[in-house]
Design an enzyme around this catalytic site. Structure first.
Site, PDB file in Angstrom:
ATOM      1  N   ILE A 150     -51.637  14.987   1.582  1.00  0.00           N
ATOM      2  CA  ILE A 150     -52.598  16.061   1.353  1.00  0.00           C
ATOM      3  C   ILE A 150     -52.867  16.843   2.633  1.00  0.00           C
ATOM      4  O   ILE A 150     -52.933  18.065   2.630  1.00  0.00           O
ATOM      5  CB  ILE A 150     -53.934  15.476   0.819  1.00  0.00           C
ATOM      6  N   GLU A 151     -53.016  16.121   3.732  1.00  0.00           N
ATOM      7  CA  GLU A 151     -53.420  16.768   4.984  1.00  0.00           C
ATOM      8  C   GLU A 151     -52.325  17.626   5.606  1.00  0.00           C
ATOM      9  O   GLU A 151     -52.598  18.710   6.090  1.00  0.00           O
ATOM     10  CB  GLU A 151     -53.875  15.708   5.996  1.00  0.00           C
TER      11      GLU A 151
END
Length: 190
Positions: A150-151
């Site tokens: 996600i990051e």
């Protein structure tokens, strides 16, 4: 860093040779062909107060374990981790489930882009095994292994507009809090 690596590599042959140089010593009175026995208590089969000069070694061939009913009912847990890394990740889930509109929106976004997920999975294959190993060793939730998806999409060189860097997207202040070196030569957030 390079100096430490050099010393570690220089020590490996010395350790290997040290382990190979000393064979196991067998005392002369305990040769492989001799059998030493002690008198046994007929009721228990255990040695009856052997003196210090007498050693007791089991004799005869190997015998299978007795199949007692109490042993058959117990199940044995496997000590080996699952062969599938994704199964290891699923087994380590420990965070509570999130159910909100934002989560459902992100699920739809990722599920509608299978090519993007495939690229992230391929890029993460270099790192995911090591991350899962470290999380298991520290008894931490395995969901944290999925955070770089996600990051940063597992891009170690990722930098956000807010100056967060690396796969985990550490902000500069967070990096300082965790004592990560950040200078023009090195950025440990990456």
């Amino acid at each position: 860093m390079l100096k430490r690596l050099f010393y570690a590599l220089a020590l490996l042959p010395a350790l290997w040779l040290a382990g190979c140089a000393s064979p196991l010593a067998v005392p002369a009175d305990h040769a492989a062909t001799s059998s030493v026995t002690a008198s046994a208590d007929p009721g228990t089969g255990l040695p009856s107060s052997p003196d210090s000069s007498t050693s007791v070694y089991p004799g005869g061939g190997l015998k299978p374990l007795a199949a007692e009913p109490s042993l058959r009912s117990r199940s044995v847990q496997s000590l080996l981790p699952p062969a599938d890394l994704w199964e290891r990740v699923r087994r380590g889930f420990a965070m509570s489930d999130l159910d909100s509109d934002l989560v459902r929106e992100r699920e739809l976004w990722y599920s509608s882009r299978p090519d993007y997920v495939a690229r992230m999975t391929e890029r993460g294959s270099k790192y995911l095994f090591y991350i899962v190993e470290e999380l298991e060793r520290r008894d931490m939730p395995s969901e944290l292994a999925l955070l770089p998806f996600i990051e940063s999409a597992f891009n170690p060189q990722a930098v956000s507009s807010a100056k967060a860097a690396g796969m985990w997207q550490f902000m500069p202040a967070t990096g300082k809090y965790f004592d990560l070196t950040q200078n023009m030569f090195r950025d440990d957030r990456r």
